[in-house]
Design a protein around this motif. Structure first.
Motif, PDB file in Angstrom:
ATOM      1  N   ARG A 142      48.770  14.248 -24.780  1.00 11.87           N
ATOM      2  CA  ARG A 142      48.192  15.201 -25.580  1.00 11.87           C
ATOM      3  C   ARG A 142      47.905  16.353 -24.913  1.00 11.87           C
ATOM      4  O   ARG A 142      48.053  17.625 -25.257  1.00 11.87           O
ATOM      5  N   GLU A 143      47.081  16.076 -23.890  1.00 17.50           N
ATOM      6  CA  GLU A 143      46.504  17.213 -23.194  1.00 17.50           C
ATOM      7  C   GLU A 143      47.333  17.949 -22.295  1.00 17.50           C
ATOM      8  O   GLU A 143      47.316  19.182 -22.264  1.00 17.50           O
ATOM      9  N   LEU A 144      48.407  17.426 -21.772  1.00 15.74           N
ATOM     10  CA  LEU A 144      49.606  18.238 -21.184  1.00 15.74           C
ATOM     11  C   LEU A 144      50.293  19.143 -22.307  1.00 15.74           C
ATOM     12  O   LEU A 144      50.711  20.162 -21.651  1.00 15.74           O
ATOM     13  N   ALA A 145      50.581  18.431 -23.460  1.00 15.83           N
ATOM     14  CA  ALA A 145      51.243  19.121 -24.104  1.00 15.83           C
ATOM     15  C   ALA A 145      50.568  20.507 -24.742  1.00 15.83           C
ATOM     16  O   ALA A 145      51.109  21.347 -25.173  1.00 15.83           O
ATOM     17  N   SER A 146      49.340  20.229 -24.692  1.00 16.31           N
ATOM     18  CA  SER A 146      48.546  21.442 -25.560  1.00 16.31           C
ATOM     19  C   SER A 146      47.828  22.163 -24.528  1.00 16.31           C
ATOM     20  O   SER A 146      47.289  23.434 -24.885  1.00 16.31           O
ATOM     21  N   ASN A 147      47.438  21.792 -23.259  1.00 14.32           N
ATOM     22  CA  ASN A 147      46.800  22.587 -22.327  1.00 14.32           C
ATOM     23  C   ASN A 147      47.961  23.224 -21.589  1.00 14.32           C
ATOM     24  O   ASN A 147      48.339  22.827 -20.159  1.00 14.32           O
ATOM     25  N   SER A 148      48.080  24.700 -21.651  1.00 13.94           N
ATOM     26  CA  SER A 148      48.801  25.482 -20.738  1.00 13.94           C
ATOM     27  C   SER A 148      48.434  25.635 -19.219  1.00 13.94           C
ATOM     28  O   SER A 148      49.069  25.598 -18.414  1.00 13.94           O
ATOM     29  N   ASP A 149      46.939  25.740 -19.240  1.00 15.71           N
ATOM     30  CA  ASP A 149      46.525  25.996 -17.967  1.00 15.71           C
ATOM     31  C   ASP A 149      46.729  24.767 -17.179  1.00 15.71           C
ATOM     32  O   ASP A 149      46.598  24.797 -15.892  1.00 15.71           O
ATOM     33  N   LEU A 150      46.325  23.627 -17.747  1.00 18.17           N
ATOM     34  CA  LEU A 150      46.691  22.199 -16.946  1.00 18.17           C
ATOM     35  C   LEU A 150      48.184  22.271 -16.379  1.00 18.17           C
ATOM     36  O   LEU A 150      48.137  21.945 -15.116  1.00 18.17           O
TER      37      LEU A 150
END
Length: 249
Positions: free
Chosen positions: A88-96
């Motif tokens: 979920r974090e990778l899908a939502s966090n463009s900076d990451l």
């Protein structure tokens, strides 16, 4: 633009299974021949690397957005087993995605130059275009970057957990008077620190962690950074106590 790329087809293997495959690889062979004349350095090589890096970052971002990168890594023996939270974090966090893609490409480029170009690991007859070959190299470097990110996140969670235990846990009615007073003193000190990171460092120091351990738990740049933060806190505390003493006098 980057978010649009993140939503493209995640498997973008240039030339794979297309009629123009041989023509593409022949063009790549000519590019490599010209770069070899410059010793794989200089302005022409820099432009080549810039374009390759830009392409690699875009595709990696797409693969991370969809989670496809983990399937590719698993096919090469890297069972990262991402948690649902991480996906979920990778899908939502463009900076990451940008950070992980940039670091992966930076690591892959050096090995690609040596193994694929200088040592001749890439050939026209090998069946892959230069860009496809490079993306394969990126898949091998991604697991290390993802593991570093995962370890950093775990250290941060553990530090926040310890801070919460020290800063927010209630005083047990079974505590001795000394324990209760000590606890109240620690809570009073922490409440006076406005900077969350400084509060976390002081809380861990009160809890008996060494500066080396605090640096690892908080993923600080160095132990000296922890030392400096504690020094500034102690100095501020002493100055406040001196001012309070002058006022009493």
């Amino acid at each position: 633009m980057k978010d649009d790329l993140d939503r493209t087809d995640p498997w973008e293997a240039p030339g794979r299974g297309r009629p123009e495959d041989l023509q593409r690889r022949s063009g790549d062979q000519e590019v490599v021949r010209l770069l070899a004349q410059d010793g794989f350095r200089g302005p022409r090589y820099d432009r080549f690397v810039e374009e390759l890096a830009r392409y690699g970052i875009s595709v990696l971002r797409a693969w991370m957005h969809s989670g496809f990168i983990f399937r590719l890594a698993a096919e090469r023996g890297f069972g990262l087993g991402p948690h649902e939270r991480e996906l979920r974090e990778l899908a939502s966090n463009s900076d990451l995605r940008e950070e992980l893609a940039t670091m992966t490409v930076a690591c892959a480029l050096a090995r690609f130059r040596q193994q694929a170009l200088i040592e001749g690991g890439w050939t026209c007859e090998g069946g892959a275009s230069i860009t496809t070959y490079f993306m394969g190299a990126c898949v091998y470097d991604f697991p290390n970057e993802f593991r570093r990110y995962r370890a950093s996140e775990e250290r941060h969670r553990q530090a926040l957990k310890r801070q919460q235990e020290v800063y927010e846990s209630p005083i047990s009615p079974l505590s001795t008077d000394g324990e209760a007073l000590g606890r109240l003193h620690v809570l009073g000190v922490l409440e006076s620190i406005s900077d969350p990171r400084a509060r976390a460092v002081v809380a861990l120091a009160f809890d008996g962690y060494t500066q080396d351990e605090i640096q690892q738990l908080l993923d600080a740049p160095s132990v000296r950074a922890i030392e400096g933060l504690l020094y500034r806190w102690r100095k501020t505390k002493r100055d406040a106590e001196d001012d309070e003493g002058d006022q009493r006098g």
